[in-house]
Each structure stands twice: as structure tokens, then as C-alpha cells.
Write a protein that holds these residues in place. Sequence first.
Motif, PDB file in Angstrom:
ATOM      1  N   UNK A  30       0.833  -1.275  -0.128  1.00 12.51           N
ATOM      2  CA  UNK A  30      -0.089   0.120  -0.010  1.00 12.51           C
ATOM      3  C   UNK A  30       0.895   1.230  -0.181  1.00 12.51           C
ATOM      4  N   UNK A  31       1.866   1.125   0.544  1.00 14.75           N
ATOM      5  CA  UNK A  31       2.870   2.559   0.885  1.00 14.75           C
ATOM      6  C   UNK A  31       3.508   2.660  -0.422  1.00 14.75           C
ATOM      7  N   UNK A  32       3.846   1.621  -1.486  1.00 12.29           N
ATOM      8  CA  UNK A  32       4.471   1.611  -2.546  1.00 12.29           C
ATOM      9  C   UNK A  32       3.501   2.277  -3.570  1.00 12.29           C
ATOM     10  N   UNK A  33       2.195   1.605  -3.431  1.00 11.86           N
ATOM     11  CA  UNK A  33       1.200   2.225  -4.480  1.00 11.86           C
ATOM     12  C   UNK A  33       1.007   3.655  -3.931  1.00 11.86           C
ATOM     13  N   UNK A  34       0.879   4.109  -2.868  1.00 15.08           N
ATOM     14  CA  UNK A  34       0.470   5.358  -2.673  1.00 15.08           C
ATOM     15  C   UNK A  34       1.617   6.571  -3.252  1.00 15.08           C
ATOM     16  N   UNK A  35       3.035   5.906  -2.725  1.00 14.02           N
ATOM     17  CA  UNK A  35       4.004   6.839  -3.149  1.00 14.02           C
ATOM     18  C   UNK A  35       4.015   6.905  -4.847  1.00 14.02           C
ATOM     19  N   UNK A  36       3.965   5.862  -5.479  1.00 14.65           N
ATOM     20  CA  UNK A  36       3.764   5.899  -6.850  1.00 14.65           C
ATOM     21  C   UNK A  36       2.551   6.975  -7.307  1.00 14.65           C
ATOM     22  N   UNK A  37       1.650   6.710  -6.815  1.00 10.98           N
ATOM     23  CA  UNK A  37       0.361   7.539  -7.263  1.00 10.98           C
ATOM     24  C   UNK A  37       0.679   9.179  -7.076  1.00 10.98           C
ATOM     25  N   UNK A  38       1.118   9.375  -5.940  1.00  6.44           N
ATOM     26  CA  UNK A  38       1.750  10.717  -5.604  1.00  6.44           C
ATOM     27  C   UNK A  38       2.705  11.279  -6.399  1.00  6.44           C
ATOM     28  N   UNK A  39       3.811  10.487  -7.070  1.00  4.52           N
ATOM     29  CA  UNK A  39       4.637  10.853  -7.854  1.00  4.52           C
ATOM     30  C   UNK A  39       4.302  11.012  -9.264  1.00  4.52           C
ATOM     31  N   UNK A  40       3.351  10.361  -9.638  1.00  4.19           N
ATOM     32  CA  UNK A  40       2.745  10.272 -11.096  1.00  4.19           C
ATOM     33  C   UNK A  40       2.017  11.716 -10.904  1.00  4.19           C
ATOM     34  N   UNK A  41       1.219  11.770  -9.854  1.00  2.21           N
ATOM     35  CA  UNK A  41       0.169  13.024  -9.907  1.00  2.21           C
ATOM     36  C   UNK A  41       1.099  14.127  -9.831  1.00  2.21           C
ATOM     37  N   UNK A  42       1.958  14.200  -8.962  1.00  3.47           N
ATOM     38  CA  UNK A  42       2.821  15.540  -8.977  1.00  3.47           C
ATOM     39  C   UNK A  42       3.766  15.906 -10.470  1.00  3.47           C
ATOM     40  N   UNK A  43       4.097  14.814 -11.061  1.00  7.76           N
ATOM     41  CA  UNK A  43       4.683  14.835 -12.458  1.00  7.76           C
ATOM     42  C   UNK A  43       3.815  15.679 -13.459  1.00  7.76           C
ATOM     43  N   UNK A  44       2.518  14.836 -13.501  1.00  2.67           N
ATOM     44  CA  UNK A  44       1.446  15.330 -14.340  1.00  2.67           C
ATOM     45  C   UNK A  44       1.170  16.903 -14.079  1.00  2.67           C
TER      46      UNK A  44
END
Length: 393
Positions: A30-44
Motif C-alpha cells: 500500500x505504501x509503494x502504491x501510494x508513493x507511486x500515485x503521488x509521484x505520478x500526480x505530481x509529475x502530471x
Amino acid sequence: MSHRRPTVKGSFTLSNPAVRAWLFQILAIVAVVVIAIYLVHNTVTNLNNRGITSGFAFLDRAAGFGIVQHLIDYEQGDTYGRVFLVGLLNTLLVSALCIVFASFLGFFLGLARLSENWLLRKLSTIYIETFRNIPPLLQIFFWYFAVLRNLPGPRQAVNAMDLLFLSNRGLYIPSPQMGEGLLAFAAAVIVAAIISVGLFRFNKAHQIKTGQLRRTWPAALGLIIVLPLMTHWFFGAALHWDIPQLRGFNFQGGMVLIPELAALTIALSVYTSAFIAEIIRSGIQSVPHGQHEAARSLGLPHPVTLRQVIIPQALRVIIPPLTSQYLNIAKNSSLAAAIGYPDMVSLFAGTVLNQTGQAIETIAITMSVYLLISLSISLLMNIYNRRIALIER
């Protein structure tokens, strides 16, 4: 008097080690998925704020710049997708050349390191200890700036029989052009190879059955020479040669080995061959000395002992670390950007990135290509390693 309730084995409580293990794994995922979603959203979000469009549509746009070396047809008006193919082929070319040259040179040096000749043994030791302790980037700079760039100009180029010309612009050699007899020539070579393999197997079976040794190579060599020559006489030349000629300030025609490619190939081959030599030496020394004594007691010559007894056993030790060196060659080829050789990093992660601003896409493509190349090398070497592995029964 209080009594503690006994825990039931397999109960879903935190006191159960299996439950805790699963819980921690779920939390980690869950932590890895949350971090990945945050990074993708921040990049977009950042890309949108800067007006940078994402995606791979830029591959269809015209590049508008030239490339000094390309193994396929390329013009300035071609697309970035074409640039990607040019860079990929140039990367594969330098990697393949370095793997071949480093393997042959390293094998010779590894044998020389074990030679009974004192001078040969010491010279190989000096070579290995010198080149494997100098960073590859410095060796590339040495061969490029100190050696190849100091060669004479095209008008004073070193001439070999008016066919080969060596200058600071590169090595110009004749270029093969397709002739009318190419298909017949290729068919003749394939037929000669098939017949030679069949003859080898027939002679091998005859030797096992009767004990009589029949040499295959004279007949195979004759087939490989005679059949293609016959197609040349009947169907015409398979290839025509475009000879380079000096016109103006440079050579025209033929093929050119640019200094950047030569410097990169020499430097990486020399650097990696020092490591391969040590791998070969350690692999040969890992074979029990009794194998040498047994071959000597049978009267086998030293070359035959090395080729038929020692090397096949040493390969089982040599192949795994040799795979790592081949992977290093593929990855070290990215140092080509330091001298301007048009490889994947220089073209796609450099020029294309600067022109398009598609940093994420270009870097992702470049990283994926190197990952695919490395995995392909590992797969092929592992397949070969399994074929030569000892099988216990």
C-alpha cells in the motif's frame, strides 16, 4: 485467580507470526502504491503547469538534424522515431564489436598469464594491471584525443593499395554493393554449410562405430570455396565494391569507421579484456591438476589437452562472471556521449530531449532499451550456461 486464555494456533490475531507477516507485506505494498500515485500526480501537475504535453506523439515529428553515422538510411527530415532506430543500431554495433574483440583479446591474455614463457607472462600481467585500473572514460579520451585526432588529414591520409585510407576523419574502406548473383551465392553458402554439417556427423558416427578417424575439414573447405565460385561464374558477382576516393577536402564513397566509433571500441575492448583475462585464468586454474596429469599420461599434446579437456571444464566457471562483463560492455557503451558518438544516450537522451523537452519519455525509452539489451544478453548466456552445465544423475 485469573487464568490466561490460551491462544489457538492459526487464529487471526497479531500474536500470530503468519498474520503479522501478511500484514506488514500488505502495508508495504500500500505504501509503494501510494508513493507511486503521488509521484505520478505530481509529475502530471508540474507538466501541465509548464505547458508540456506528455505522450509519444513527438516520435512522428521531423528531427531536423543530421547524424554522422547511420547503419540505415537517414535524412535530416526524418522523424524522431527514425533517430531512435539509428541510435539503437549504433549502440548495438559498438556493443557487439567490443564483446567480440574483448573476448578474443581476453582469452589470449588469460592463456598468456599462465604461460611458461617468463616474458609473455610478465607482459600480460603488466597489461592487465595497467588497463583494468584506469577508468574507461579516461581511456576513451586517450584514444580519441591523443591518438586518433592526431592522425594526418585526408590529403595526407595513410594509403593502403588505394583501397584503405586512414586519417583524422576516420578509416575509409570499400563498401559492398548488392550484385545480381547475391541470392545464388547465399544459397550456395547455405548448401555447402548443410552438407559440411552432415558430413561431419557421418564421419563422427563412423569413428564411433569403427574407430577410424576421417578428416572432415578438407572436404568442407572445398565445398565452401567451390560452390560459391561456381555461382559466381554462372550467375555473376554477388557483390560490387564502392571504392572511396579523395574529392576535395574529404573522401567520397565507400564506408567510414569514424574516429568516435574506433576510440570507443578500442577503449572498451582493451578495458574489458583485462577483466576477461582474469576470468579465463581463474577458470583454467579451477580445473583440478589431476586432469592435466591424466591428459599427459595419455600422451595428448598440450594444445589438444587445453582444447578438449581443460577449456570445456573451465567454461562452467567462466561463463557466469563473463556474462557480467558483457553486461558492463553494453552499459559502458553509454560513455559514447562524452566524445559525440551517436548512440542512444547521445541522440535520444541528449539531442532529442533538448529539442522536444519530453524528458520523461526519452529517458524512459532509453532506460528500457538498455534494460532489454542487458536482459537479452543474460538470457542468451544463461541458455548457453545451462547447455554446458554438469547434470548429476
